[in-house]
Scaffold this motif. Structure first.
Motif, mmCIF file in Angstrom:
data_model
loop_
_atom_site.group_PDB
_atom_site.id
_atom_site.type_symbol
_atom_site.label_atom_id
_atom_site.label_comp_id
_atom_site.label_asym_id
_atom_site.label_seq_id
_atom_site.Cartn_x
_atom_site.Cartn_y
_atom_site.Cartn_z
ATOM 1 N N ARG A 24 44.406 38.364 41.178
ATOM 2 C CA ARG A 24 45.120 39.408 41.354
ATOM 3 C C ARG A 24 46.515 39.271 42.357
ATOM 4 N NH1 ARG A 24 41.270 43.483 42.217
ATOM 5 N NH2 ARG A 24 40.045 42.264 40.579
ATOM 6 N N PHE A 25 46.363 38.550 43.406
ATOM 7 C CA PHE A 25 47.190 38.197 44.429
ATOM 8 C C PHE A 25 48.121 37.102 43.662
ATOM 9 C CE2 PHE A 25 43.853 39.100 47.808
ATOM 10 C CZ PHE A 25 44.647 40.289 48.270
ATOM 11 N N ALA A 26 47.642 36.399 42.932
ATOM 12 C CA ALA A 26 48.636 35.596 42.015
ATOM 13 C C ALA A 26 49.599 36.270 41.174
ATOM 14 C CB ALA A 26 47.825 34.270 41.411
ATOM 15 N N GLY A 27 49.129 37.422 40.740
ATOM 16 C CA GLY A 27 50.446 38.190 40.125
ATOM 17 C C GLY A 27 49.710 38.323 38.822
ATOM 18 N N PHE A 28 48.498 37.683 38.351
ATOM 19 C CA PHE A 28 48.012 37.621 36.737
ATOM 20 C C PHE A 28 47.565 39.193 36.640
ATOM 21 C CE2 PHE A 28 46.740 33.197 37.811
ATOM 22 C CZ PHE A 28 48.127 32.432 37.100
ATOM 23 N N SER A 29 47.943 39.666 35.312
ATOM 24 C CA SER A 29 47.499 40.932 35.031
ATOM 25 C C SER A 29 46.170 40.939 34.506
ATOM 26 C CB SER A 29 48.566 41.631 34.110
ATOM 27 O OG SER A 29 47.875 42.458 33.174
ATOM 28 N N ASP A 30 45.157 41.714 34.999
ATOM 29 C CA ASP A 30 43.591 41.809 34.331
ATOM 30 C C ASP A 30 43.943 42.288 33.002
ATOM 31 O OD1 ASP A 30 42.464 40.835 36.512
ATOM 32 O OD2 ASP A 30 41.627 42.918 37.180
ATOM 33 N N ALA A 31 44.587 43.371 32.981
ATOM 34 C CA ALA A 31 44.746 44.196 31.572
ATOM 35 C C ALA A 31 45.456 43.256 30.528
ATOM 36 C CB ALA A 31 45.635 45.579 31.690
#
Lengths: 308, 359
Positions: free
Chosen positions: B236-243
């Motif tokens: 999440r910190f790396a900016g990857f979107s879970d959704a």
């Protein structure tokens, strides 16, 4: 009037196995463990229940064997997820595959053997009361046991210290451990209890509802029980409500089929599964609306090892 | 008695290979015991299950036929499981793929051309993808449990297929049997060897394994999938979107399961009928885990499980063992894989009471 009573009675019989399995899983999940093997434990309960009942000629021994089978499978699950901290999702799926297969092997010699199901108990006088008499006082033992389970589990979880500790293990295992509680041991008891309930629910299918063995006879009821726990927000009385709602849907679908509604029977048969999805969606939408966030036990599905 | 787990610092690559091998050995030993308990000659039973299927050319082709859907589905599931998305409804996506692709074959029956087959494959993959996106969309929008939704949809797909082949799509000349017409030649996959049963679907599965292996090991998307599974916070910190990732892996795994379904319908069965799948979607879950959620691993595991699949069918005839025996082995295998993972990655120690103070 008699039709209404008949429908109510069938709804109760359809709901009871769902309720028993769901209550067991509810306790398991409250302790922080997600056992996806309910379907496997349930069908093993159904197979071993009917097998032992046919061999010994005793339905009571069949019920005991069913509970034993459920507990035994749950013990395998506990060994993996609690003893070895394995992934709970995968372990539960393995349990369902294993239980489905083993039930087929155990049940193979007994396919098609009809036997008399466990009958209903008639309570004198009270059962003669119109409407509520037959519905409330002329049921089989399983139905009474399921209601007792709901009341008992609700009392245990919210009115006893042990219940509070069990919920603590589900909400925050690390804190519970720090307070000196044996998290893994408590979770073990919960998992075994859930297995026993699933086995009992299976026994109801093969000893009462359809008193013979057919391969795959649980037909996804174990999974619906899992859905009921979510639907019920992990509360016993709501699980009861949920089980009766689903039971009602199943019966409605059966009645529509026999009444010759001009809808293909496969569509009606798919309804319980589709409505499970709808119910889960609605309940999640409603929860989001109230801003209550997740009501699941906070530690659900997370392995816990005291010293890792 | 309490057990303590200590992560083995030296557990390297060898452990990743050793653990599934150990699981297979343990399953074999346990099956010997089970065969013996069932009153069978254990060694003979073992040979029926694991050796006979690979002992001749016909058997080897059959292994390839069975391994193809397993590998295709398992590669997709591995992506899901790696990123903590629990798609267990591949069986349903497989059936929908077969229905969509088979529907094209039924619809074009008698007037099709060479364009039918590509259309069928596309329809199957898209159908499976769309079906898998139902649980995915519900998960990302309302956090509805994807396990339950994807599983419930298996039953729905099964009933849909049942209705289609008994109702609107039934072969009018099929003596009332619940099945569609046998697909025309332009709607069936070319076979690899004359008179054999292996078809180009097997090559597609190999290509998918190759692509997936490269994507997982060498691309940003592959890194994202691995990271989300191992360290969701970091991801999440790396900016990857879970959704977005959830939707992607569900779409890919649904498409692969759908492709497997249409390949099975157009290549192996050549019509639609109930019981089209022998549980490939569920067995692929075990293949994915046995293959360590790694595409190449899934290929090896898929071949192994395919052998036991055929062995199970042989055992039903030769040894009169119920077919469900195969499921018992599969369940047991998954138990052992999960157990071996812990035992190999961690060192188990017995904790001596009283020694806790210094810990």
């Amino acid at each position: 009037m008699t039709l209404a009573i008949a429908i109510l009675l069938t709804i109760i019989t359809a709901a009871t196995p769902l309720l028993i399995a769901a209550i067991g899983e509810l306790v398991v999940e409250r302790s922080g463990v997600l056992n996806l093997g309910v379907e496997g434990m349930m069908i093993m309960g159904a197979a071993s229940g009917v097998a032992v009942a046919i061999v010994t000629g005793s339905s009571a021994l069949g019920v005991v064997a069913a509970i034993g089978a459920g507990v035994a499978l749950a013990a395998i699950f506990a060994l993996l997820t609690l003893g070895l901290a394995a992934n709970q999702y995968a372990s539960g799926l393995a349990l369902t595959i294993f239980g489905t297969g083993l039930s087929g092997v155990v049940g193979a010699p007994f396919v098609g053997i009809q036997r008399e199901g466990i009958g209903r108990i008639t309570i004198p006088f009270l059962s003669d009361i119109p409407l509520i008499g037959p519905v409330l006082f002329r049921q089989d033992l399983f139905v009474y046991a399921s209601v007792a389970l709901v009341i008992g589990v609700s009392w245990f979880l919210w009115r006893t210290k042990a219940g509070l500790v069990l919920r603590a293990c589900g909400e925050n295992p690390v804190s519970a451990h720090a307070l000196g509680y044996r998290v893994l041991r408590i979770r073990l008891y919960a998992v075994l209890f859930g297995g026993g309930c699933a086995g009992l629910a299976g026994a109801y299918l093969s000893l009462v509802l359809t008193p013979f063995w057919t391969s795959g006879m649980t037909a996804g009821r174990g999974w619906i029980a899992l859905a009921i726990v979510v639907f019920a927000s992990w509360l016993p009385f709501r699980a009861m409500l949920g089980a009766y709602l689903f039971g009602g849907l199943i019966i409605l679908q059966l009645h529509a089929q026999t009444a010759g509604v001009a809808i293909p029977s496969q569509f009606l048969a798919a309804l319980p599964y589709l409505l499970t999805i709808v119910a889960l969606t609605l309940i999640m939408a409603a929860r989001r609306g109230t801003g209550a966030g997740s009501v699941a036990p906070a530690g659900l599905g997370q392995p816990f090892t005291p010293d890792r | 008695m309490a057990l303590v787990f200590e992560r083995r610092p030296e557990a390297g690559k060898w452990a990743l290979i050793l653990s599934p091998l150990l699981a297979v050995v343990l399953t074999l030993v346990s099956s010997l015991v089970i065969f013996w308990m069932l009153g069978q000659d254990p060694l003979r039973a073992l040979s029926v299950y694991f050796w006979q299927p690979v002992s001749d050319a016909w058997g080897l082709q059959e292994v390839a036929v069975k391994a193809t859907p397993l590998v295709l589905i398992a590669v997709g599931l591995a992506l899901c499981f790696r990123s903590n998305n629990w798609n267990i409804g591949a069986e349903g996506q497989f059936l929908i793929g077969a229905i969509c692709g088979g529907g094209v074959a039924v619809w074009t029956h008698g007037w099709g051309g060479p364009w039918v087959l590509p259309l069928m494959l596309a329809a199957g993959a898209l159908g499976g993808m769309a079906y898998a996106l139902i649980p995915a969309v519900l998960k990302v929008s309302l956090r509805v449990n994807e396990i339950l939704v994807s599983l419930m949809l298996v039953y729905v797909a099964d009933l849909l297929l049942d209705w289609l082949v008994r109702g609107p799509w039934r072969d009018p000349l099929g003596f009332n049997m619940p099945q569609t017409v046998t697909f025309a030649s332009e709607a069936t996959l070319p076979v690899l060897f004359d008179g054999g049963r292996t078809n180009i679907g097997t090559l597609m599965a190999l290509a998918v394994v190759l692509v997936a292996a490269v994507v997982m090991a060498r691309t940003l998307k592959g890194f994202e999938i691995r990271l989300v599974g191992q360290a969701p916070r970091a991801a999440r910190f790396a900016g990857f979107s879970d959704a977005r990732l959830t939707l992607t892996v569900f779409a890919v795994s649904g498409a692969l399961a759908g492709l497997a379904g249409v390949l099975e319908a157009a290549g192996t069965v050549r019509q639609l009928m109930p019981g089209l799948s022998v549980g490939y979607g569920f067995t692929a879950i075990i293949v994915a885990f046995l293959g360590r959620l790694n595409p190449v691993g899934c290929l090896i595991a898929g071949v192994f499980i395919a052998i036991t699949f055929i062995g199970g069918e042989n055992a039903q005839i030769v040894l009169r063992l119920p077919r469900d025996m195969t499921l018992v082995f599969q369940g047991m295998l998954l138990f052992y894989i999960l157990a071996c993972d812990t035992l190999i990655l961690y060192r188990v120690k017995r904790r001596v009471p009283g020694a806790e103070a210094q810990a």
